[in-house]
Motif scaffolding. Structure first.
Motif, PDB file in Angstrom:
ATOM      1  N   PRO A  59      -6.860   7.372   3.159  1.00 54.36           N
ATOM      2  CA  PRO A  59      -5.921   8.501   3.135  1.00 54.36           C
ATOM      3  C   PRO A  59      -6.654   9.820   2.925  1.00 54.36           C
ATOM      4  N   THR A  60      -6.197  10.857   3.604  1.00 58.35           N
ATOM      5  CA  THR A  60      -6.790  12.191   3.458  1.00 58.35           C
ATOM      6  C   THR A  60      -5.766  13.133   2.831  1.00 58.35           C
ATOM      7  N   PRO A  61      -6.218  14.257   2.245  1.00 56.73           N
ATOM      8  CA  PRO A  61      -5.292  15.159   1.538  1.00 56.73           C
ATOM      9  C   PRO A  61      -4.188  15.728   2.413  1.00 56.73           C
ATOM     10  N   GLY A  62      -4.407  15.870   3.708  1.00 59.46           N
ATOM     11  CA  GLY A  62      -3.397  16.501   4.566  1.00 59.46           C
ATOM     12  C   GLY A  62      -2.290  15.564   4.996  1.00 59.46           C
ATOM     13  N   GLY A  63      -2.301  14.339   4.567  1.00 60.87           N
ATOM     14  CA  GLY A  63      -1.249  13.388   4.951  1.00 60.87           C
ATOM     15  C   GLY A  63      -1.645  12.484   6.086  1.00 60.87           C
ATOM     16  N   SER A  64      -2.759  12.786   6.761  1.00 58.21           N
ATOM     17  CA  SER A  64      -3.228  11.890   7.818  1.00 58.21           C
ATOM     18  C   SER A  64      -4.148  10.844   7.197  1.00 58.21           C
ATOM     19  N   TRP A  65      -4.619   9.957   8.028  1.00 59.25           N
ATOM     20  CA  TRP A  65      -5.506   8.885   7.575  1.00 59.25           C
ATOM     21  C   TRP A  65      -6.749   8.870   8.446  1.00 59.25           C
ATOM     22  N   GLU A  66      -7.837   8.492   7.843  1.00 61.77           N
ATOM     23  CA  GLU A  66      -9.077   8.345   8.610  1.00 61.77           C
ATOM     24  C   GLU A  66      -9.319   6.844   8.841  1.00 61.77           C
ATOM     25  N   LEU A  67      -9.541   6.511  10.112  1.00 61.77           N
ATOM     26  CA  LEU A  67      -9.791   5.121  10.503  1.00 61.77           C
ATOM     27  C   LEU A  67     -11.264   4.959  10.856  1.00 61.77           C
ATOM     28  N   VAL A 121       0.860  -1.189   0.000  1.00 64.36           N
ATOM     29  CA  VAL A 121       0.000   0.000   0.000  1.00 64.36           C
ATOM     30  C   VAL A 121       0.895   1.237   0.000  1.00 64.36           C
ATOM     31  N   PRO A 122       0.848   2.061  -1.035  1.00 59.07           N
ATOM     32  CA  PRO A 122       1.673   3.284  -1.062  1.00 59.07           C
ATOM     33  C   PRO A 122       1.386   4.170   0.140  1.00 59.07           C
ATOM     34  N   GLY A 123       2.432   4.628   0.788  1.00 57.69           N
ATOM     35  CA  GLY A 123       2.285   5.550   1.910  1.00 57.69           C
ATOM     36  C   GLY A 123       1.902   4.874   3.216  1.00 57.69           C
ATOM     37  N   THR A 179     -20.333   1.720  13.917  1.00 56.99           N
ATOM     38  CA  THR A 179     -19.048   2.046  13.287  1.00 56.99           C
ATOM     39  C   THR A 179     -18.486   3.288  13.972  1.00 56.99           C
ATOM     40  N   ALA A 180     -17.190   3.269  14.296  1.00 61.74           N
ATOM     41  CA  ALA A 180     -16.527   4.421  14.922  1.00 61.74           C
ATOM     42  C   ALA A 180     -15.529   5.022  13.948  1.00 61.74           C
ATOM     43  N   ARG A 181     -15.185   6.321  14.180  1.00 63.73           N
ATOM     44  CA  ARG A 181     -14.244   7.027  13.315  1.00 63.73           C
ATOM     45  C   ARG A 181     -13.160   7.681  14.160  1.00 63.73           C
ATOM     46  N   GLN A 182     -11.970   7.739  13.596  1.00 64.08           N
ATOM     47  CA  GLN A 182     -10.833   8.330  14.313  1.00 64.08           C
ATOM     48  C   GLN A 182      -9.810   8.809  13.291  1.00 64.08           C
ATOM     49  N   THR A 183      -9.280  10.002  13.488  1.00 62.64           N
ATOM     50  CA  THR A 183      -8.194  10.488  12.635  1.00 62.64           C
ATOM     51  C   THR A 183      -6.874   9.910  13.130  1.00 62.64           C
ATOM     52  N   VAL A 184      -6.104   9.396  12.210  1.00 61.01           N
ATOM     53  CA  VAL A 184      -4.800   8.802  12.555  1.00 61.01           C
ATOM     54  C   VAL A 184      -3.720   9.732  12.014  1.00 61.01           C
TER      55      VAL A 184
END
Length: 568
Positions: A444-452, A346-348, A492-497
């Motif tokens: 993946p998000t545009p700012g370089g972080s990831w959404e889980l 997986v890239p990145g 379902t839960a969400r978290q910024t990584v």
């Protein structure tokens, strides 16, 4: 006028005399009477029979001269003083070590008693002697003593046999109480010394090489680990090779081996006697058991050889069990890994996973991990089907494939909804197995972080480690395990990584064991991960399984790490 009876009344003197005479004749002992000169004047048949005289021939014999041995007469018996000497003084005398001489000159051991002859007998001073043959009693006593000695011997033998059986049971227990062959053999040699030998060593064949696995001696560090003497073949090495080629037990008298090979096993332990016993089961020779004794001990006997062969047989059985278990465990682990997934690139994103089977059972289990792409996202899965058997592994494979198909069919669906459809599907297909699982998706998000986004079905929560902070467990999105309530909605839960974060999904073998509750295990996992966050991800997963995982349960982990520099 009264009639006069034809026979006399029993109370008359004549009848009494007849009764005494009959009693005298029937007494179960020899009785004779002598006058003042020691001449026999009366005797009963028992006395004649015991002394070897024909009826009537004992009368007139001088008892003192003929019946009693005298000092210096060559009979080898101590002289006996005349009975009359003491009886004449009015005494009753007796003895239990007297010897009377039979007519043929053979001795008759007796115990006897004598009393003065009654004056009314009309023979003046004399004596009545009563004697018994004690040789029969001595024979009975001897037989009784022999029986007692035999029973003592049998009792001692039974105690020895029981002790030997108990010791052999300890040998068997040493070989079967652990599946670690090296540990079992270490226990074994400690039982052999000094019970059977002054020193013991076990050499096992591995291919063409021979390795000394265990040894015991008063000076244990002195025993060489090598089985081949650098100076050339020794008597011991040659005997071991013969055993490996199929020969039976080898018995060496080894004084020369000490001088010829001072650095070899027999020389180091100063052996003068040695047994090299094949550790063999059916057609398989695992190696050789060497037992030695030094000069201070007795040489090995045939009984020792029989005992040594029995020890070697039990050793071979234990080694066979260990190898069979190891082979089964290897097959199980190979099968389990074959059911697991190769991680995609997986890239990145850095991905790593680790699986370690339980050490105590040779069975496949239901633990699994998975990772597969969903468009631009990556799906991460960790799960555990209840059980440790082929059925659990089979259900695990089916659930994994079914979950993949359901997720790929609707790639935009939330993890909670996908798990709900999986639960419904397995219920309608008749699967009754219970399972825990986490289905997570990294976007993946545009700012370089990831959404889980994730959903949990009865499984321990995900662990997230962000740069510069401690590791934390992600609460929320938790519902019952699969198979419990198929129609119940799943959250379902969400978290910024953030960049540089590490996400760890794991099975309960990492945090729970018979000696540790789950809360303690989760605390240890969180602290360990925080303290090793700089390790490469694959190494981190391997060390977590090694250092924290329970050996009684399978352990599966999958981890994802976002790059510290998004543009890297």
């Amino acid at each position: 006028m009264e009639s006069i009876p034809d026979t006399e009344s029993p109370a008359t003197p004549r009848a009494a005399e007849a009764l005494v005479s009959a009693t005298f004749a029937a007494a179960g002992a020899g009785v004779y009477a002598v006058d003042a000169d020691g001449v026999v004047i009366a005797c009963n048949p028992w006395a004649e029979r015991l002394l070897g005289y024909a009826p009537g021939t004992l009368l007139g014999v001088n008892a003192h001269e003929v019946l009693n041995p005298h000092t210096g007469d060559g009979s080898g018996f101590p002289g006996q003083g005349p009975v009359l000497r003491d009886v004449a003084l009015g005494k009753r005398v007796s003895g239990d070590r007297a010897v009377l001489m039979r007519r043929d000159g053979s001795p008759l051991a007796t115990w006897w008693s004598a009393a003065p002859l009654p004056p009314e007998a009309g023979h003046g001073t004399g004596a009545v002697v009563v004697f018994h043959d004690i040789s029969a009693q001595r024979e009975r006593d001897g037989r009784r003593a022999d029986r007692y000695a035999h029973s003592e011997t049998m009792r001692e033998q039974a105690e020895y046999d029981l002790a030997e059986i108990s010791w052999l049971n300890e040998v068997t227990l040493a070989m079967v109480s652990t599946l670690d062959a090296g540990q079992a053999l270490e226990r074994l040699v400690r039982l052999l010394v000094p019970r059977l030998a002054d020193a013991a060593a076990i050499d096992l064949a591995e291919g063409r090489e021979l390795h000394r696995i265990a040894w015991a001696h008063d000076v244990g560090d002195a025993v060489p680990r090598r089985t081949t003497d650098p100076g050339g073949p020794s008597a011991h090495e040659a005997a071991v090779k013969r055993v490996l080629r199929g020969a039976g037990i080898q018995h060496l008298s080894t004084p020369s081996a000490v001088a010829d090979a001072p650095q070899e096993l027999l020389g180091v332990v100063e052996a003068v006697d040695a047994l090299i016993v094949p550790v063999r089961l059916r057609a398989t020779t695992f190696g050789a058991l060497t037992l030695t004794r030094a000069a201070a001990g007795p040489p090995f006997t045939e009984a020792d050889e029989v005992l040594a062969e029995e020890v070697a047989r039990r050793t071979a059985l234990g080694l066979e069990n260990s190898r069979l278990h190891a082979a089964q465990a290897d097959i199980a682990a190979t099968l389990q890994r074959a059911l697991l997934t190769e991680l995609p690139t997986v890239p990145g994103l850095e991905l790593a996973a680790h699986y370690r089977p339980a050490a105590s059972v040779a069975e496949v289990g239901g633990d699994w991990y998975d990772a597969f792409p969903l468009g631009d996202d990556i799906a991460l899965v960790i799960g555990d089907v209840v059980g440790h058997d082929i059925q659990a592994a089979s259900r695990m494979s089916e659930l994994r494939n079914m979950l993949r198909a359901l997720a790929v069919d609707r790639p935009g669906e939330e993890p909670g909804r996908i798990l709900q459809r999986l639960d419904i599907a397995q219920s309608r297909l008749g699967f009754t197995d219970l399972a825990t699982v986490i289905f997570a998706r990294l976007h993946p998000t545009p700012g370089g972080s990831w959404e889980l986004t994730w959903s949990v079905a009865g499984h321990p929560p995900p662990l997230l480690l962000t740069t510069g902070t401690t590791a934390t467990y992600l609460a929320g999105a938790h519902a019952v395990l699969l198979g419990a309530h198929p129609d119940r909605p799943r959250p379902t839960a969400r978290q910024t990584v953030p960049a540089g974060s590490t996400l760890v999904l794991y099975t309960d073998g990492l945090i729970e064991s018979p000696t540790q509750d789950i809360d303690t295990g989760m605390t240890r996992l969180r602290r360990y991960t925080a303290g090793h966050q700089n390790l490469p991800l694959s190494r981190l997963c391997a060390q977590l399984a090694r250092d924290l995982g329970s050996t009684r349960d399978d352990v599966a982990l999958i981890a994802a790490r976002t790059p510290s520099h998004p543009d890297a």
